[in-house]
Scaffold this motif. Structure first.
Motif, PDB file in Angstrom:
ATOM      1  N   GLN B  41       0.813  -1.212   0.000  1.00 60.64           N
ATOM      2  CA  GLN B  41       0.000   0.000   0.000  1.00 60.64           C
ATOM      3  C   GLN B  41       0.849   1.266   0.000  1.00 60.64           C
ATOM      4  N   LEU B  42       1.877   1.284   0.850  1.00 56.80           N
ATOM      5  CA  LEU B  42       2.724   2.472   0.922  1.00 56.80           C
ATOM      6  C   LEU B  42       3.460   2.683  -0.398  1.00 56.80           C
ATOM      7  N   ALA B  43       3.910   1.593  -0.985  1.00 59.82           N
ATOM      8  CA  ALA B  43       4.581   1.695  -2.280  1.00 59.82           C
ATOM      9  C   ALA B  43       3.638   2.300  -3.313  1.00 59.82           C
ATOM     10  N   ASP B  44       2.397   1.879  -3.262  1.00 60.50           N
ATOM     11  CA  ASP B  44       1.410   2.391  -4.210  1.00 60.50           C
ATOM     12  C   ASP B  44       1.123   3.861  -3.955  1.00 60.50           C
ATOM     13  N   ASP B  45       1.014   4.230  -2.671  1.00 59.44           N
ATOM     14  CA  ASP B  45       0.743   5.630  -2.327  1.00 59.44           C
ATOM     15  C   ASP B  45       1.840   6.541  -2.851  1.00 59.44           C
ATOM     16  N   ILE B  46       3.094   6.138  -2.600  1.00 62.04           N
ATOM     17  CA  ILE B  46       4.208   7.003  -2.971  1.00 62.04           C
ATOM     18  C   ILE B  46       4.489   6.913  -4.469  1.00 62.04           C
ATOM     19  N   GLY B  47       4.177   5.771  -5.026  1.00 60.14           N
ATOM     20  CA  GLY B  47       4.466   5.580  -6.439  1.00 60.14           C
ATOM     21  C   GLY B  47       5.822   4.950  -6.674  1.00 60.14           C
ATOM     22  N   ILE B  48       6.216   4.073  -5.742  1.00 59.41           N
ATOM     23  CA  ILE B  48       7.497   3.386  -5.890  1.00 59.41           C
ATOM     24  C   ILE B  48       7.262   1.885  -5.797  1.00 59.41           C
ATOM     25  N   ASN B  49       8.341   1.156  -5.903  1.00 54.06           N
ATOM     26  CA  ASN B  49       8.233  -0.298  -5.917  1.00 54.06           C
ATOM     27  C   ASN B  49       8.071  -0.863  -4.513  1.00 54.06           C
ATOM     28  N   MET B  50       7.380  -1.986  -4.444  1.00 53.40           N
ATOM     29  CA  MET B  50       7.157  -2.663  -3.165  1.00 53.40           C
ATOM     30  C   MET B  50       8.461  -2.996  -2.454  1.00 53.40           C
ATOM     31  N   HIS B  51       9.467  -3.424  -3.219  1.00 51.16           N
ATOM     32  CA  HIS B  51      10.705  -3.873  -2.605  1.00 51.16           C
ATOM     33  C   HIS B  51      11.498  -2.732  -1.983  1.00 51.16           C
ATOM     34  N   THR B  52      11.296  -1.531  -2.504  1.00 47.07           N
ATOM     35  CA  THR B  52      11.975  -0.371  -1.930  1.00 47.07           C
ATOM     36  C   THR B  52      11.432  -0.103  -0.529  1.00 47.07           C
ATOM     37  N   VAL B  53      10.107  -0.191  -0.385  1.00 45.37           N
ATOM     38  CA  VAL B  53       9.503  -0.033   0.938  1.00 45.37           C
ATOM     39  C   VAL B  53       9.935  -1.174   1.847  1.00 45.37           C
ATOM     40  N   ASN B  54       9.950  -2.372   1.293  1.00 48.33           N
ATOM     41  CA  ASN B  54      10.329  -3.543   2.092  1.00 48.33           C
ATOM     42  C   ASN B  54      11.753  -3.398   2.630  1.00 48.33           C
ATOM     43  N   LYS B  55      12.635  -2.845   1.809  1.00 42.77           N
ATOM     44  CA  LYS B  55      14.010  -2.644   2.262  1.00 42.77           C
ATOM     45  C   LYS B  55      14.052  -1.643   3.411  1.00 42.77           C
ATOM     46  N   ALA B  56      13.283  -0.582   3.288  1.00 41.88           N
ATOM     47  CA  ALA B  56      13.230   0.415   4.362  1.00 41.88           C
ATOM     48  C   ALA B  56      12.740  -0.231   5.659  1.00 41.88           C
ATOM     49  N   TYR B  57      11.676  -1.019   5.574  1.00 42.61           N
ATOM     50  CA  TYR B  57      11.133  -1.676   6.763  1.00 42.61           C
ATOM     51  C   TYR B  57      12.161  -2.636   7.363  1.00 42.61           C
ATOM     52  N   THR B  58      12.878  -3.327   6.502  1.00 44.58           N
ATOM     53  CA  THR B  58      13.883  -4.273   6.982  1.00 44.58           C
ATOM     54  C   THR B  58      14.992  -3.544   7.749  1.00 44.58           C
ATOM     55  N   VAL B  59      15.445  -2.423   7.196  1.00 45.01           N
ATOM     56  CA  VAL B  59      16.480  -1.635   7.876  1.00 45.01           C
ATOM     57  C   VAL B  59      15.947  -1.120   9.209  1.00 45.01           C
TER      58      VAL B  59
END
Lengths: 132, 132
Positions: B41-59
């Motif tokens: 959802q956040l990836a969709d809101d911002i307009g970026i890829n899911m994995h980019t958000v996932n990396k942020a969450y992982t960090v």
DNA sequence: GTGTTTGTTATATCTTTAATATAACAGCAA
DNA sequence: TTGCTGTTATATTAAAGATATAACAAACAC
């Protein structure tokens, strides 16, 4: 010129170089007019490529920390008139302090650290620094 | 969740995401137990890829800012017990203050900025924050 | 003059990182 | 079942970082 590069760091080498030189200026180990080693010599000393040093010098020049003379090479020359300096510092502090605040580091703790660092940077001199 | 990404920045997107969430915690706009949007959802809101958000969450999880529950997703959960936090802050401040010092920004100026930022982070509350 | 060193520029290559694109899986809840 | 969650895997593209040669003009020592 004591330069320490951490090759395992996630920080780019040219960036580490910039940081160390800027901290050298703040600590007055490098003063206005002091020459930096030639790109080839410093690269050889550290054991890195010439272009990596050249990139660091180029960045330092763009940000107003050195001037480059064709004959004498790179020379420390700090330009104190950067209007955005305060805003840039604040933006950087915002992130650092956010992290610190989450770890329950207090305002007073930060003030203490700031004082300690200014002590380091002013240990060799008491008056003005980084001027013209 | 106001997330602002500067796509022209030299900062990586996932890093900007981490910073904004951490600043959100410090500003108490995000509190312990608050859920973060799902990576999709956040990836969709911002307009970026899911994995980019996932990396942020992982960090953020690795650094002790969130915990991830398989069913509820990522939830704010700040771990204040990071022993290196003070040393890391100091190392970061050292570079920032070196730059500031070259621009003739004084110790008092830095203290003022620190106070201003702590004001921002404590405006919605007066007591403890980022605790258990 | 020659020879050397300076910064600078131009390529080219290699590696790593960042970001994207699909796809699939297991866990859980309606 | 259907739909959502995080997670993992794989592949690809693009950009950044670093290295390797090579060449050039300016300055200086001889």
């Amino acid at each position: 010129m004591y330069i320490e590069i951490d090759f395992n760091s996630d920080e780019a080498i040219y960036n580490q170089l910039c940081d160390q030189i800027i901290m050298g200026i703040a600590a007055a180990r490098l003063c206005d007019g002091d020459p930096l080693p030639s790109v080839r010599q410093l690269a050889d000393d550290i054991g890195i490529n010439m272009h990596t040093v050249n990139k660091a010098y180029t960045v330092l020049r763009q940000q107003g920390y050195v001037k480059v003379d064709r004959r004498r090479g790179a020379v420390i020359s700090v330009d104190p008139g950067k209007v955005n300096a305060l805003a840039e510092l604040k933006e950087s502090l915002r992130v650092d302090i956010a992290r610190a605040s989450c770890r329950n580091i207090s305002r007073e703790d930060v003030h203490k650290l700031v004082d300690q660092i200014f002590e380091e940077y002013r240990s060799d001199q008491s008056g003005e620094q980084g001027g013209r």
